[in-house]
Design a protein around this motif. Sequence first.
Motif, PDB file in Angstrom:
ATOM      1  N   ILE A 178     -32.000 -42.765 -16.585  1.00  0.00           N
ATOM      2  CA  ILE A 178     -31.586 -41.648 -15.756  1.00  0.00           C
ATOM      3  C   ILE A 178     -32.162 -40.360 -16.328  1.00  0.00           C
ATOM      4  O   ILE A 178     -32.269 -40.193 -17.545  1.00  0.00           O
ATOM      5  CB  ILE A 178     -30.049 -41.574 -15.645  1.00  0.00           C
ATOM      6  CG1 ILE A 178     -29.625 -40.590 -14.565  1.00  0.00           C
ATOM      7  CG2 ILE A 178     -29.413 -41.227 -16.991  1.00  0.00           C
ATOM      8  CD1 ILE A 178     -28.159 -40.701 -14.186  1.00  0.00           C
ATOM      9  N   GLY A 179     -32.592 -39.483 -15.458  1.00  0.00           N
ATOM     10  CA  GLY A 179     -33.145 -38.210 -15.886  1.00  0.00           C
ATOM     11  C   GLY A 179     -32.552 -37.074 -15.079  1.00  0.00           C
ATOM     12  O   GLY A 179     -31.997 -37.281 -13.997  1.00  0.00           O
ATOM     13  N   VAL A 180     -32.662 -35.865 -15.604  1.00  0.00           N
ATOM     14  CA  VAL A 180     -32.221 -34.655 -14.906  1.00  0.00           C
ATOM     15  C   VAL A 180     -33.473 -33.839 -14.589  1.00  0.00           C
ATOM     16  O   VAL A 180     -34.224 -33.460 -15.497  1.00  0.00           O
ATOM     17  CB  VAL A 180     -31.238 -33.828 -15.766  1.00  0.00           C
ATOM     18  CG1 VAL A 180     -30.839 -32.557 -15.026  1.00  0.00           C
ATOM     19  CG2 VAL A 180     -30.005 -34.658 -16.095  1.00  0.00           C
ATOM     20  N   GLU A 181     -33.705 -33.604 -13.322  1.00  0.00           N
ATOM     21  CA  GLU A 181     -34.911 -32.933 -12.844  1.00  0.00           C
ATOM     22  C   GLU A 181     -34.537 -31.617 -12.181  1.00  0.00           C
ATOM     23  O   GLU A 181     -33.486 -31.501 -11.550  1.00  0.00           O
ATOM     24  CB  GLU A 181     -35.640 -33.854 -11.850  1.00  0.00           C
ATOM     25  CG  GLU A 181     -36.963 -33.330 -11.347  1.00  0.00           C
ATOM     26  CD  GLU A 181     -37.610 -34.304 -10.378  1.00  0.00           C
ATOM     27  OE1 GLU A 181     -38.581 -34.971 -10.758  1.00  0.00           O
ATOM     28  OE2 GLU A 181     -37.116 -34.395  -9.232  1.00  0.00           O
ATOM     29  N   LYS A 182     -35.400 -30.622 -12.304  1.00  0.00           N
ATOM     30  CA  LYS A 182     -35.169 -29.325 -11.659  1.00  0.00           C
ATOM     31  C   LYS A 182     -36.320 -29.043 -10.700  1.00  0.00           C
ATOM     32  O   LYS A 182     -37.464 -28.864 -11.123  1.00  0.00           O
ATOM     33  CB  LYS A 182     -35.057 -28.204 -12.682  1.00  0.00           C
ATOM     34  CG  LYS A 182     -34.742 -26.839 -12.057  1.00  0.00           C
ATOM     35  CD  LYS A 182     -34.501 -25.792 -13.122  1.00  0.00           C
ATOM     36  CE  LYS A 182     -34.283 -24.397 -12.506  1.00  0.00           C
ATOM     37  NZ  LYS A 182     -33.153 -24.368 -11.575  1.00  0.00           N
ATOM     38  N   LEU A 183     -35.993 -29.039  -9.402  1.00  0.00           N
ATOM     39  CA  LEU A 183     -36.963 -28.736  -8.351  1.00  0.00           C
ATOM     40  C   LEU A 183     -36.531 -27.441  -7.676  1.00  0.00           C
ATOM     41  O   LEU A 183     -35.501 -27.406  -7.005  1.00  0.00           O
ATOM     42  CB  LEU A 183     -37.009 -29.854  -7.314  1.00  0.00           C
ATOM     43  CG  LEU A 183     -37.934 -31.037  -7.578  1.00  0.00           C
ATOM     44  CD1 LEU A 183     -37.687 -32.119  -6.541  1.00  0.00           C
ATOM     45  CD2 LEU A 183     -39.398 -30.606  -7.551  1.00  0.00           C
ATOM     46  N   GLY A 184     -37.301 -26.381  -7.854  1.00  0.00           N
ATOM     47  CA  GLY A 184     -36.876 -25.107  -7.287  1.00  0.00           C
ATOM     48  C   GLY A 184     -35.566 -24.680  -7.919  1.00  0.00           C
ATOM     49  O   GLY A 184     -35.424 -24.613  -9.129  1.00  0.00           O
ATOM     50  N   GLN A 185     -34.560 -24.431  -7.055  1.00  0.00           N
ATOM     51  CA  GLN A 185     -33.236 -24.055  -7.540  1.00  0.00           C
ATOM     52  C   GLN A 185     -32.303 -25.248  -7.669  1.00  0.00           C
ATOM     53  O   GLN A 185     -31.148 -25.097  -8.069  1.00  0.00           O
ATOM     54  CB  GLN A 185     -32.615 -23.025  -6.581  1.00  0.00           C
ATOM     55  CG  GLN A 185     -33.423 -21.738  -6.429  1.00  0.00           C
ATOM     56  CD  GLN A 185     -33.623 -21.041  -7.755  1.00  0.00           C
ATOM     57  OE1 GLN A 185     -32.668 -20.859  -8.527  1.00  0.00           O
ATOM     58  NE2 GLN A 185     -34.850 -20.648  -8.047  1.00  0.00           N
ATOM     59  N   ALA A 186     -32.794 -26.438  -7.324  1.00  0.00           N
ATOM     60  CA  ALA A 186     -31.946 -27.633  -7.324  1.00  0.00           C
ATOM     61  C   ALA A 186     -32.122 -28.414  -8.622  1.00  0.00           C
ATOM     62  O   ALA A 186     -33.244 -28.755  -9.011  1.00  0.00           O
ATOM     63  CB  ALA A 186     -32.291 -28.516  -6.125  1.00  0.00           C
ATOM     64  N   THR A 187     -31.018 -28.686  -9.295  1.00  0.00           N
ATOM     65  CA  THR A 187     -31.016 -29.556 -10.466  1.00  0.00           C
ATOM     66  C   THR A 187     -30.276 -30.836 -10.083  1.00  0.00           C
ATOM     67  O   THR A 187     -29.138 -30.785  -9.618  1.00  0.00           O
ATOM     68  CB  THR A 187     -30.324 -28.881 -11.659  1.00  0.00           C
ATOM     69  OG1 THR A 187     -31.029 -27.674 -11.982  1.00  0.00           O
ATOM     70  CG2 THR A 187     -30.316 -29.799 -12.862  1.00  0.00           C
ATOM     71  N   HIS A 188     -30.915 -31.974 -10.260  1.00  0.00           N
ATOM     72  CA  HIS A 188     -30.348 -33.230  -9.780  1.00  0.00           C
ATOM     73  C   HIS A 188     -30.774 -34.361 -10.695  1.00  0.00           C
ATOM     74  O   HIS A 188     -31.678 -34.215 -11.522  1.00  0.00           O
ATOM     75  CB  HIS A 188     -30.828 -33.509  -8.346  1.00  0.00           C
ATOM     76  CG  HIS A 188     -32.327 -33.567  -8.250  1.00  0.00           C
ATOM     77  ND1 HIS A 188     -33.102 -32.430  -8.150  1.00  0.00           N
ATOM     78  CD2 HIS A 188     -33.179 -34.605  -8.276  1.00  0.00           C
ATOM     79  CE1 HIS A 188     -34.377 -32.774  -8.099  1.00  0.00           C
ATOM     80  NE2 HIS A 188     -34.452 -34.082  -8.191  1.00  0.00           N
ATOM     81  N   GLU A 189     -30.126 -35.511 -10.521  1.00  0.00           N
ATOM     82  CA  GLU A 189     -30.445 -36.682 -11.317  1.00  0.00           C
ATOM     83  C   GLU A 189     -31.435 -37.579 -10.571  1.00  0.00           C
ATOM     84  O   GLU A 189     -31.422 -37.661  -9.342  1.00  0.00           O
ATOM     85  CB  GLU A 189     -29.171 -37.467 -11.642  1.00  0.00           C
ATOM     86  CG  GLU A 189     -28.219 -36.730 -12.561  1.00  0.00           C
ATOM     87  CD  GLU A 189     -26.983 -37.533 -12.901  1.00  0.00           C
ATOM     88  OE1 GLU A 189     -26.469 -37.371 -14.013  1.00  0.00           O
ATOM     89  OE2 GLU A 189     -26.554 -38.333 -12.039  1.00  0.00           O
ATOM     90  N   VAL A 190     -32.273 -38.254 -11.342  1.00  0.00           N
ATOM     91  CA  VAL A 190     -33.220 -39.227 -10.793  1.00  0.00           C
ATOM     92  C   VAL A 190     -33.116 -40.512 -11.612  1.00  0.00           C
ATOM     93  O   VAL A 190     -32.650 -40.497 -12.763  1.00  0.00           O
ATOM     94  CB  VAL A 190     -34.670 -38.697 -10.811  1.00  0.00           C
ATOM     95  CG1 VAL A 190     -34.828 -37.546  -9.839  1.00  0.00           C
ATOM     96  CG2 VAL A 190     -35.072 -38.264 -12.220  1.00  0.00           C
ATOM     97  N   LEU A 191     -33.545 -41.619 -11.001  1.00  0.00           N
ATOM     98  CA  LEU A 191     -33.537 -42.912 -11.679  1.00  0.00           C
ATOM     99  C   LEU A 191     -34.958 -43.430 -11.858  1.00  0.00           C
ATOM    100  O   LEU A 191     -35.823 -43.222 -10.985  1.00  0.00           O
ATOM    101  CB  LEU A 191     -32.744 -43.946 -10.873  1.00  0.00           C
ATOM    102  CG  LEU A 191     -31.218 -43.860 -10.864  1.00  0.00           C
ATOM    103  CD1 LEU A 191     -30.653 -45.060 -10.131  1.00  0.00           C
ATOM    104  CD2 LEU A 191     -30.655 -43.770 -12.260  1.00  0.00           C
ATOM    105  N   TYR A 192     -35.174 -44.118 -12.978  1.00  0.00           N
ATOM    106  CA  TYR A 192     -36.438 -44.803 -13.233  1.00  0.00           C
ATOM    107  C   TYR A 192     -36.126 -46.231 -13.655  1.00  0.00           C
ATOM    108  O   TYR A 192     -35.246 -46.457 -14.496  1.00  0.00           O
ATOM    109  CB  TYR A 192     -37.235 -44.095 -14.334  1.00  0.00           C
ATOM    110  CG  TYR A 192     -37.602 -42.684 -13.992  1.00  0.00           C
ATOM    111  CD1 TYR A 192     -38.718 -42.400 -13.211  1.00  0.00           C
ATOM    112  CD2 TYR A 192     -36.817 -41.624 -14.439  1.00  0.00           C
ATOM    113  CE1 TYR A 192     -39.043 -41.100 -12.884  1.00  0.00           C
ATOM    114  CE2 TYR A 192     -37.139 -40.314 -14.124  1.00  0.00           C
ATOM    115  CZ  TYR A 192     -38.249 -40.062 -13.341  1.00  0.00           C
ATOM    116  OH  TYR A 192     -38.563 -38.773 -13.015  1.00  0.00           O
TER     117      TYR A 192
END
Length: 263
Positions: A178-192
């Motif tokens: 699991i990772g925490v990604e920041k796209l623009g103003q959105a911070t969200h979790e992603v899975l690999y």
Amino acid sequence: MIFDFSFLLVAATLVSGIIWGMDSWLFKARRLQSAAARGASAEEARDPVIVEYARSFFPVILIVLLIRSFLFEPFRIPSDSMMPTLLDGDFIFVNKYSYGLRLPVLNTKVVSIGDPQRGDVIVFRLPSDPATNYIKRLVGLPGDHVVVRDRQVFINGEAVRLELDGVYQGHGHTGARIGVEKLGQATHEVLYIPERYAREYDDVVPAGHYFFMGDNRDNSRDSRYPEVGFVPEGNLVGKAVRIWLNWKLPSAPLWGRIGMPIG
């Protein structure tokens, strides 16, 4: 023109409205006059059954159509491509006016309100099959050079901030990274998913189009694949804003997900 549930609502609204309107303007007065000539009261001159149904259903269908077309529309998440943000079985509300008001069925924008922002979770119509709705996260805006290499996203030459945050222990894909990604103003979790093939990508988003990816990066059919590709602005349905229910047997319902915001 797309023949979906919106089309059925529009058709039902038109048919019931026409039946009720035509009867009110052309036939009701004659029916009352005929009843009076026979000595019957106005109460005894009942409307035909089809007119009664039309009069009863027209306002209800119209209200549903207006809410669903211009305010909020419910959707069900049918896959795990947006995990961990959204789970298979989530029922969500989509804001239909975030990016402008569109006419139902014709999908023509009549009022422009706002523009999609990088990081938004958006429902869109699949370009190759507009009757099919997809939900993904907006990664690339028009003109962006998007590169996906070694599971890292680069936009216009800059790496999107990503911090690996351990092992996923939620519903399904337990053991994925699991990772925490920041796209623009959105911070969200992603899975690999380490044991799966990591789809790579390198292209520029054309004008009037958008590039989408699922948060479950190794288990998402998204804009990296030619059957999805770049999504035209006219295919955007709305911004996903809130979960109102999760229902998928045998674990349903997941009470803790009710009312969760989507970000």
